[in-house]
Design an enzyme around this catalytic site. Structure first.
Site, PDB file in Angstrom:
ATOM      1  N   CYS A  48       0.842  -1.199   0.000  1.00 20.41           N
ATOM      2  CA  CYS A  48       0.000   0.000   0.000  1.00 20.41           C
ATOM      3  C   CYS A  48       0.882   1.256   0.000  1.00 20.41           C
ATOM      4  O   CYS A  48       1.487   1.580  -1.012  1.00 20.41           O
ATOM      5  CB  CYS A  48      -0.997  -0.035   1.148  1.00 20.41           C
ATOM      6  SG  CYS A  48      -2.385   1.125   0.894  1.00 20.41           S
ATOM      7  N   GLU A 103      -1.280  -8.202   4.680  1.00 19.56           N
ATOM      8  CA  GLU A 103      -0.875  -8.373   6.077  1.00 19.56           C
ATOM      9  C   GLU A 103      -2.031  -8.245   7.060  1.00 19.56           C
ATOM     10  O   GLU A 103      -1.930  -8.653   8.217  1.00 19.56           O
ATOM     11  CB  GLU A 103       0.204  -7.348   6.435  1.00 19.56           C
ATOM     12  CG  GLU A 103      -0.283  -5.976   6.860  1.00 19.56           C
ATOM     13  CD  GLU A 103      -0.779  -5.090   5.729  1.00 19.56           C
ATOM     14  OE1 GLU A 103      -1.025  -3.901   5.984  1.00 19.56           O
ATOM     15  OE2 GLU A 103      -0.932  -5.577   4.587  1.00 19.56           O
ATOM     16  N   HIS A 114      -3.717  -4.881   1.092  1.00 21.46           N
ATOM     17  CA  HIS A 114      -3.140  -5.192   2.404  1.00 21.46           C
ATOM     18  C   HIS A 114      -3.188  -6.694   2.708  1.00 21.46           C
ATOM     19  O   HIS A 114      -4.059  -7.155   3.454  1.00 21.46           O
ATOM     20  CB  HIS A 114      -3.888  -4.441   3.507  1.00 21.46           C
ATOM     21  CG  HIS A 114      -3.625  -2.983   3.539  1.00 21.46           C
ATOM     22  ND1 HIS A 114      -2.524  -2.429   4.153  1.00 21.46           N
ATOM     23  CD2 HIS A 114      -4.331  -1.947   3.024  1.00 21.46           C
ATOM     24  CE1 HIS A 114      -2.552  -1.117   4.031  1.00 21.46           C
ATOM     25  NE2 HIS A 114      -3.631  -0.790   3.342  1.00 21.46           N
TER      26      HIS A 114
END
Length: 234
Positions: A97, A177, A175
């Protein structure tokens, strides 16, 4: 194998990405730029290390814009220089990002305001779903990357590029993560108001995050494996 993970604030952590890197034998060092106390005044002074001695650089997300010199101008130049030097040395960079926007800026691309925000779980158009799956992936951004010359765009939405590769480096606008705990933190620190301003129900977003947690984690693991095996090791 040593990975330097640049985390920009107190909420976002390496999450699923860090877990998979550790499982693959990577020794992770987390470098946090802005403390919790300075979250609303992130113009801190921060010295980034030289990339030599690291085998990978991972730049995580952040709630700011790469080009916002008034807000983060005290340190963003140092991070761009770190990523640029790492890429020049052939050290793999994974940008997530905001980190993808750092990577684009560092290598000759640029970042601009997106025509509309992307917030929520989103399917993407992937040229190689075995590499970058179509999702859904968690999106939360107001800007978009214009990848540098020579980059290969791997995935996109109507808003803009979602993944690009340049040499041994990979930029991701979404994202992988993200965990439920992170989303709770983002919502608490002003994200709920952002959602409501843009027609997104924050409670529904959290509920879907919880429902997709295991599935999203498996997608993230597969993406990290693909990055390590098909990009970083080349």
């Amino acid at each position: 194998m040593r990975a330097l993970i640049v985390v920009h604030e107190h909420i976002t952590e390496p999450g699923h990405v860090g877990e998979r890197l550790a499982e693959r034998g990577w020794d992770l060092t987390v470098l946090r730029v802005v403390s919790k106390e300075r979250f609303h005044s992130p113009d801190v002074v921060f010295d980034f290390p030289e990339p030599q001695g690291w085998d990978m650089i991972v730049s995580m997300g952040a709630p700011w814009s790469v080009y916002d010199e008034r807000t983060i101008g005290s340190w963003i130049g140092g991070e761009i220089a770190l990523v640029r030097r790492a890429h020049e040395l052939g050290i793999p960079v994974l940008g997530i990002c905001f980190g993808a926007q750092v990577l684009a800026t560092a290598t000759g691309g640029f970042v601009e305001p997106a025509p509309r925000p992307e917030i929520g779980w989103t399917e993407i158009d992937s040229d190689d779903p075995a590499f970058v799956a179509s999702g859904p992936w968690l999106e939360w951004h107001y800007d978009r990357c214009v990848p540098p010359p020579g980059a290969v765009e791997l995935a996109r939405t109507a808003v803009g590029p979602q993944a690009f590769r340049l040499g041994r480096s990979l930029g991701l606008q979404f994202h992988p993560e993200a965990t439920t705990e992170m989303i709770r933190g983002w919502l608490f620190e002003g994200g709920a108001d952002q959602c409501e301003r843009h027609g997104v129900d924050p409670a529904a977003l959290l509920d879907r995050t919880i429902a997709l947690q295991d599935e999203a984690g498996e997608r993230a693991r597969a993406l990290v494996d693909a990055f390590l095996d098909r990009v970083a090791s080349v």
